[in-house]
Design an enzyme around this catalytic site. Sequence first.
Site, mmCIF file in Angstrom:
data_model
loop_
_atom_site.group_PDB
_atom_site.id
_atom_site.type_symbol
_atom_site.label_atom_id
_atom_site.label_comp_id
_atom_site.label_asym_id
_atom_site.label_seq_id
_atom_site.Cartn_x
_atom_site.Cartn_y
_atom_site.Cartn_z
ATOM 1 C CG ASN A 1 -6.128 18.592 -1.496
ATOM 2 O OD1 ASN A 1 -6.806 18.741 -1.243
ATOM 3 N ND2 ASN A 1 -6.621 16.814 -0.728
ATOM 4 N N GLY B 1 0.467 4.964 -4.358
ATOM 5 C CA GLY B 1 0.569 3.105 -4.846
ATOM 6 C C GLY B 1 -1.151 2.444 -3.890
ATOM 7 C CD GLU B 2 -5.494 -0.536 -4.102
ATOM 8 O OE1 GLU B 2 -5.313 0.649 -4.098
ATOM 9 O OE2 GLU B 2 -5.925 -1.051 -3.035
ATOM 10 C CB CYS C 1 -8.140 7.258 -9.657
ATOM 11 S SG CYS C 1 -7.587 5.725 -9.123
ATOM 12 C CB CYS D 1 0.218 9.498 4.528
ATOM 13 S SG CYS D 1 -0.486 9.539 2.837
ATOM 14 C CB CYS E 1 -0.560 4.581 -8.672
ATOM 15 S SG CYS E 1 -2.090 3.716 -8.037
ATOM 16 C CD GLU F 1 6.455 13.420 -3.236
ATOM 17 O OE1 GLU F 1 7.385 14.429 -3.685
ATOM 18 O OE2 GLU F 1 5.344 13.711 -3.300
ATOM 19 C CB SER G 1 -7.141 3.917 2.049
ATOM 20 O OG SER G 1 -7.739 4.545 0.961
ATOM 21 C CB SER H 1 -10.982 5.073 -2.767
ATOM 22 O OG SER H 1 -9.493 4.808 -1.771
ATOM 23 C CG LEU H 2 -18.346 5.339 -2.994
ATOM 24 C CD1 LEU H 2 -18.239 3.722 -3.098
ATOM 25 C CD2 LEU H 2 -19.382 5.269 -1.230
HETATM 26 N N1 SAH Z 1 -4.804 3.697 -3.746
HETATM 27 C C1 SAH Z 1 -5.644 3.696 -2.501
HETATM 28 C C2 SAH Z 1 -4.676 4.633 -1.521
HETATM 29 C C3 SAH Z 1 -3.999 5.839 -2.588
HETATM 30 S S1 SAH Z 1 -4.926 7.436 -2.534
HETATM 31 C C4 SAH Z 1 -7.214 4.565 -2.721
HETATM 32 O O1 SAH Z 1 -6.896 4.280 -3.772
HETATM 33 O O2 SAH Z 1 -7.381 4.422 -1.591
HETATM 34 C C5 SAH Z 1 -5.602 7.634 -0.796
HETATM 35 C C6 SAH Z 1 -6.711 8.652 -0.495
HETATM 36 O O3 SAH Z 1 -6.705 9.846 -1.436
HETATM 37 C C7 SAH Z 1 -7.781 7.723 -2.214
HETATM 38 O O4 SAH Z 1 -9.268 7.655 -0.884
HETATM 39 C C8 SAH Z 1 -8.265 8.504 -3.010
HETATM 40 O O5 SAH Z 1 -9.253 8.720 -3.236
HETATM 41 C C9 SAH Z 1 -7.438 10.151 -2.232
HETATM 42 N N2 SAH Z 1 -7.461 10.662 -3.099
HETATM 43 C C10 SAH Z 1 -6.061 10.679 -4.234
HETATM 44 N N3 SAH Z 1 -6.458 11.559 -5.137
HETATM 45 C C11 SAH Z 1 -7.246 13.166 -4.017
HETATM 46 C C12 SAH Z 1 -7.433 14.538 -4.500
HETATM 47 N N4 SAH Z 1 -6.593 15.172 -5.185
HETATM 48 N N5 SAH Z 1 -7.993 15.086 -3.668
HETATM 49 C C13 SAH Z 1 -8.209 14.473 -2.666
HETATM 50 N N6 SAH Z 1 -7.932 13.078 -2.167
HETATM 51 C C14 SAH Z 1 -7.879 12.506 -3.213
#
Ligand code: SAH
Length: 357
Positions: free
Chosen positions: A291, A160-161, A117, A106, A113, A93, A192, A215-216
């Site tokens: 979200n 993905g990462e 997380c 995006c 992935c 997507e 990211s 993504s902290l």
């Molecule tokens: N793997 C990469 C890129 C994909 S996620 C990364 O982790 O940065 C892109 C962004 O979406 C990240 O900052 C992640 O923390 C955020 N994200 C993931 N799940 C989310 C959710 N359910 N609600 C809001 N942001 C989310």
Amino acid sequence: MKRVNLTGFSREKLVAFCTSLGESQYRAGQIFSWIHGKLAPSFAEMTDLPISLREQLEEVALLENLTVVSIQDSALTSSRKFLFQLSDGARIESVYLPDSGRHTICLSSQVGCSLDCTFCATGKMDYIRNLTAAEIVAQLIAIQRRVEERISNVVFMGMGEPFLNYDAVMKSASLINDDKGFAIGARKITISTAGIAKNIVRFADEGHRFRLAFSLNATDETSRSDIMPITKKYTLSDCLNALSYYCEKSRRRVTLEYVLMSGVNDSDRDAGRLVSITRRLKCKLNIIPYNPIPGEVVRRPTEEELNMFVRKLLPSRSALTVRWSQGKDINAACGQLYTQIGRGTARKQMEETATAS
Ligand code: SAH
């Protein structure tokens, strides 16, 4: 003979390819701008190339054209979510997010992935495979063909990462940046990462000019490991050290993303630790309200909770933004990209499609 995929070729590689066919450098430039500027879906449309060359290209080369499975339009905002099928049947997507003056897409970098997380929808899918540079750029090509506005910003925040598919992501970002193609400025391309520390260092050493986001999402090792298991391999401290190195070496800021989850990472102590992290790093801070994704019990913060948390961050001297997600109603907000083919079934579906063809 296997046909070569020209969508992922840099201009230099196209020159070498044209030379191998006995063609000039000029032809390589024409082909590049047909693919990335004029978005030609086939060689037949490259009308300023001699017919004999167009025919030869059909035989020895191909272009990456993604099949659009569906497009969902958000009723709340103008965002649109695209579901694409790749040539092996795998699905990914991408999202188009128009905003006042800025038209962002995006992009996905992998099918599924591997990072798991807990708060991310893609994390619920299996990891299937890396995308090629051609498949990454093809998402942009396919979307740009279907929207009127010129896409101005690109974020690698889809499925993905990106830093686990480093080479293809960098290649695709350079293609997108090329001034004879999409010509999207390096500062408008954001990569990211969840924190693949060794590749943050590599990114710094290679001197890329794209923006970097991290993504902290948590402020200490234990709580970050709980929600982002990759922290066990690359600790928060490894990541912060790598980011400081990046900031020094590149003389740029990094964007820290913090998905705020009620009762998970919104305590006073979290706010305090977040402030001290932002003081140590040259950074901007993005707070993203979580979200909700199916099957997760974590709650999205109310507006009041969010404001309270943000107030506690004010001692931080970093630029702070709150990113209200777009496209929530079509599950196209951050971390909501999931191809709805369920855990474990993606590969099966892919195999079925591959056998059928
Ligand atoms: N793997 C990469 C890129 C994909 S996620 C990364 O982790 O940065 C892109 C962004 O979406 C990240 O900052 C992640 O923390 C955020 N994200 C993931 N799940 C989310 C959710 N359910 N609600 C809001 N942001 C989310």
